[in-house]
Design a protein around this motif. Structure first.
Motif, short mmCIF file in Angstrom:
data_model
loop_
_atom_site.label_atom_id
_atom_site.label_comp_id
_atom_site.label_asym_id
_atom_site.label_seq_id
_atom_site.Cartn_x
_atom_site.Cartn_y
_atom_site.Cartn_z
N CYS A 1 15.62 -32.98 -1.69
CA CYS A 1 14.58 -31.95 -1.86
C CYS A 1 15.04 -30.89 -2.87
CB CYS A 1 14.30 -31.24 -0.53
SG CYS A 1 13.17 -32.14 0.51
N ILE A 2 16.28 -30.47 -2.73
CA ILE A 2 16.76 -29.37 -3.58
C ILE A 2 17.06 -29.86 -4.99
CG2 ILE A 2 18.62 -27.67 -3.87
CD1 ILE A 2 18.81 -27.66 -0.75
N GLU A 3 17.74 -31.02 -5.07
CA GLU A 3 18.19 -31.48 -6.40
C GLU A 3 17.10 -32.19 -7.19
OE1 GLU A 3 21.75 -33.75 -5.83
OE2 GLU A 3 22.85 -32.02 -5.06
N LYS A 4 16.21 -32.92 -6.50
CA LYS A 4 15.25 -33.76 -7.24
C LYS A 4 13.81 -33.28 -7.15
CE LYS A 4 18.21 -37.42 -8.00
NZ LYS A 4 18.66 -38.28 -6.94
N LEU A 5 13.49 -32.56 -6.08
CA LEU A 5 12.06 -32.27 -5.87
C LEU A 5 11.70 -30.79 -6.00
CD1 LEU A 5 11.43 -34.67 -2.81
CD2 LEU A 5 10.85 -35.07 -5.21
N LYS B 1 17.68 -33.04 2.59
CA LYS B 1 17.89 -31.69 2.05
C LYS B 1 18.37 -31.78 0.60
CE LYS B 1 20.23 -28.80 4.66
NZ LYS B 1 21.12 -27.82 5.30
N LYS B 2 19.38 -32.60 0.35
CA LYS B 2 19.95 -32.74 -0.99
C LYS B 2 18.87 -33.23 -1.97
CE LYS B 2 24.03 -35.04 -3.01
NZ LYS B 2 23.57 -36.14 -3.82
N ALA C 1 8.97 -31.24 3.81
CA ALA C 1 9.24 -30.69 2.48
C ALA C 1 9.30 -31.80 1.44
CB ALA C 1 10.57 -29.93 2.50
N ALA C 2 9.99 -32.88 1.77
CA ALA C 2 10.18 -33.96 0.79
C ALA C 2 8.85 -34.64 0.46
CB ALA C 2 11.17 -34.97 1.35
N ARG C 3 8.08 -34.95 1.48
CA ARG C 3 6.80 -35.66 1.24
C ARG C 3 5.84 -34.78 0.44
NH1 ARG C 3 4.03 -38.68 1.01
NH2 ARG C 3 2.78 -39.35 2.79
N ILE C 4 5.74 -33.50 0.80
CA ILE C 4 4.79 -32.62 0.10
C ILE C 4 5.25 -32.40 -1.33
CG2 ILE C 4 3.74 -30.32 0.03
CD1 ILE C 4 4.01 -30.30 3.13
N ALA D 1 21.22 -38.88 12.65
CA ALA D 1 20.19 -37.85 12.43
C ALA D 1 20.70 -36.70 11.57
CB ALA D 1 19.70 -37.31 13.78
N VAL D 2 21.95 -36.31 11.77
CA VAL D 2 22.49 -35.18 11.00
C VAL D 2 22.64 -35.57 9.52
CG1 VAL D 2 24.50 -33.66 10.76
CG2 VAL D 2 23.64 -34.24 13.03
N LYS D 3 23.14 -36.79 9.28
CA LYS D 3 23.30 -37.25 7.90
C LYS D 3 21.93 -37.46 7.24
CE LYS D 3 27.83 -39.31 8.48
NZ LYS D 3 28.60 -40.51 8.67
#
Ligand code: FAD
Length: 512
Positions: A177-181, A174-175, A21-24, A166-168
């Motif tokens: 992706c949602i807040e910046k991307l 996630k943060k 998600a982040a890269r795309i 890995a969890v962090k």
């Protein structure tokens, strides 16, 4: 018919889903000419695998492209530097049996192949290969960092990757992706997949949200492989006959003292029926025993891990994770591509899973299909590339086992049985008995593990090479000698200049 790809739906919110998600989203913003919207749906009830703490240097580029600062990454993910792996007990299982696979390639690797020259220097008492051809193993021995605090972000004196929580890590992505991307995030269970008459996915049915429509789907549902496996029925290619480990038992432990040194290499220590990984983060160690249940019981495996860890493990709970080694026969069907555990999984001996996720996502980002017309040729390219990657990674992992001289347990003896060794690896080993690995052995581009990695493991494992029968490399002896001396010099300079790993981590976490 307008079949432009505008909506991408990613199913699954583990490391694979969020990296994709982040890269795309960072590369193809929804507002640009070729923009696309990215939606990620993940289940609240089906957890992520939550392990996967060793990365490759490729992660530096991935983070940079996503737009995350290295300091933020270190602080959010309890991350540390990784400079390679140290394998202990793999050759004989006796005291002193240890070698490195560092991340730096051998000295002057683009000009000269030092392997044969190092073998010629060996008359019983020389420096081991990794220390002779590069200074990074000495940094690991001394507990030093690969860079200093004043070095720019994502740059090192020595090559480096990360160890991370890995969890962090998934939470940070996630943060971001949602807040910046601008990634749309849906929390729900996917209960069905809708296909059109041509077999393309048109949407996924979610329990509460209903239908999520899209033009291109990325299956990041982990071992469930909801789209590629359950929907398309692409078979799983099992390689448990080559890589014998089929379970892991994992345990996170605190340091005895909070200022204990942090290892900057993954420690992989051979045991009777497998091996233990030990990964140092600033606040804890992540450890686990990867074992074959045909050669030990689950209870014995847990006892082995606890014996390795000692009193720090007392009272802490372990987690058992079954491992099914293998991969899908194909990875991209119609308008759906599988990334991460849905694509395949092998024991984490060389931490190749996150790197393969990055490799898959690089492909998707660079060649993002604009319409259905290009799906089939792209699928063929992607499938051919991943078929190659899986086969070669299986070879490389098996290399660590097949060269052992251990006779003490059935696990190690069984691992040497030629029936468990892929044909191509057997053929290469035959050649390497006379000529050490070189670029000519790895013509495929890109190659996940190439000749430097093979050299580190072959020489580390004490593989016997009869140069007299094969190699005539003498013309470059003077250059080789200069390279060995340069390594020595660099080692002395780096040891004098670099801070301890713990000191650098403290400085990054406090001062940035
Ligand atoms: P998961 O983390 O399993 O995520 C799956 C996601 O799919 C979850 O969000 C889940 O909610 C979602 N999902 C599933 N079904 C549905 C549904 N029906 N509806 C909605 N959502 C759904 N890799 C490394 O690179 N280095 C290592 O050192 C390393 N060590 C490892 C050690 C072990 C013991 C194991 C098992 C793996 C290790 N790995 C390592 C691999 C690494 O953990 C994974 O490759 C990585 O975490 C990616 O996982 P994933 O995102 O594909 O799957």
């Amino acid at each position: 018919m307008n079949d432009r790809v505008r909506q991408i739906v990613i199913v699954g919110g583990g490391s694979a889903g969020w990296i994709a998600a982040a890269r795309i989203a960072a590369a193809h913003r929804p507002d640009g000419d070729n923009g696309v919207s990215v939606t990620l749906i993940e289940s609240e009830t089906i957890g992520t695998i939550g392990v996967g703490e060793g990365t490759w240097p490729t992660m530096r580029n991935t983070l940079r492209k996503i737009g995350i600062s290295e300091t933020e990454f270190f602080r959010s993910c309890d991350a540390a530097f990784k400079q390679g792996a140290r394998f202990t007990g793999w050759v004989t299982g006796k005291p002193g049996d240890s070698y490195y696979h560092p991340l730096n390639p051998p000295q002057a690797a683009t000009q000269i192949n030092l392997s044969a020259h190092w073998l010629r220097r060996q008359d019983g008492a020389g420096t081991d290969f990794a220390h002779a051809v590069d200074f990074q193993s000495a940094l690991c021995d001394a507990g030093l960092a690969p860079k200093s605090i004043s070095t720019a972000e994502y740059v090192g004196l020595a090559n480096y990757a990360y160890h991370l929580d890995a969890v962090k890590f998934a939470a940070l992505l996630k943060k971001h992706c949602i807040e910046k991307l601008g990634v749309r995030h849906v929390i729900d269970d996917v209960t069905g997949v809708k296909l059109d008459d041509a077999g393309f996915v048109t949407g996924v049915e979610a329990r509460e949200t209903g239908l999520l429509s899209g033009d291109f789907f990325i299956d990041c549902t982990g071992f469930a492989a909801l789209l590629i496996g359950q929907t398309y029925g692409v078979p799983f290619v099992d390689c448990g006959d080559v890589l014998l480990a089929d379970n892991a038992v994992a345990l996170q432990v605190p340091y005895e003292h909070e200022d204990d040194p942090v290892a900057s290499q993954t420690n992989s220590t051979a045991q009777d029926a497998g091996w233990i990984w030990d990964i140092g983060l600033p606040t804890r160690r992540g450890t686990g025993y990867v074992y074959s249940s045909r050669h030990t019981s689950h209870d014995e495996a847990e006892a082995t891990l606890r014996a390795y860890l000692g009193p720090v493990a007392e009272g802490l709970n372990t987690r058992r994770i079954p491992i099914r080694s293998g991969h899908r026969q194909r990875f991209w069907e119609k308008n759906c591509v599988a990334v991460g555990l849905a694509n395949g999984f092998l024991e984490p001996l060389e931490a190749s899973a996150l790197m393969l996720i990055e490799t898959a996502v690089d492909f998707i980002v660079d060649r993002l299909p604009q319409s259905r017309a290009v799906m089939a040729p792209l699928a063929r390219q992607f499938n051919a590339a991943f078929e190659h990657h899986w086969a070669r990674i299986i070879d490389f992992l098996k290399l660590h086992y097949v060269l052992t001289k251990r006779e003490d347990t059935a696990f190690w003896r069984d691992n040497r049985d030629p029936a468990t060794v892929p044909d191509r690896l057997l053929e290469q080993l035959e050649l390497w008995r006379h000529l050490p690995p070189g670029p000519q052995d790895f013509p495929h581009q890109p190659e996940v593990f190439s000749w430097p990695s093979y050299q580190y493991v072959l020489h580390g494992m004490g593989f016997e090479c009869n140069l007299a029968a094969g190699s005539q490399v003498t013309a470059e002896a003077a250059l080789a000698q200069r390279c060995f001396m340069a390594t020595q010099r660099q080692q002395e300079q780096a040891l004098a200049a670099l801070p301890s790993h713990r000191a650098l981590l403290d400085a990054v976490r406090v001062h940035g």
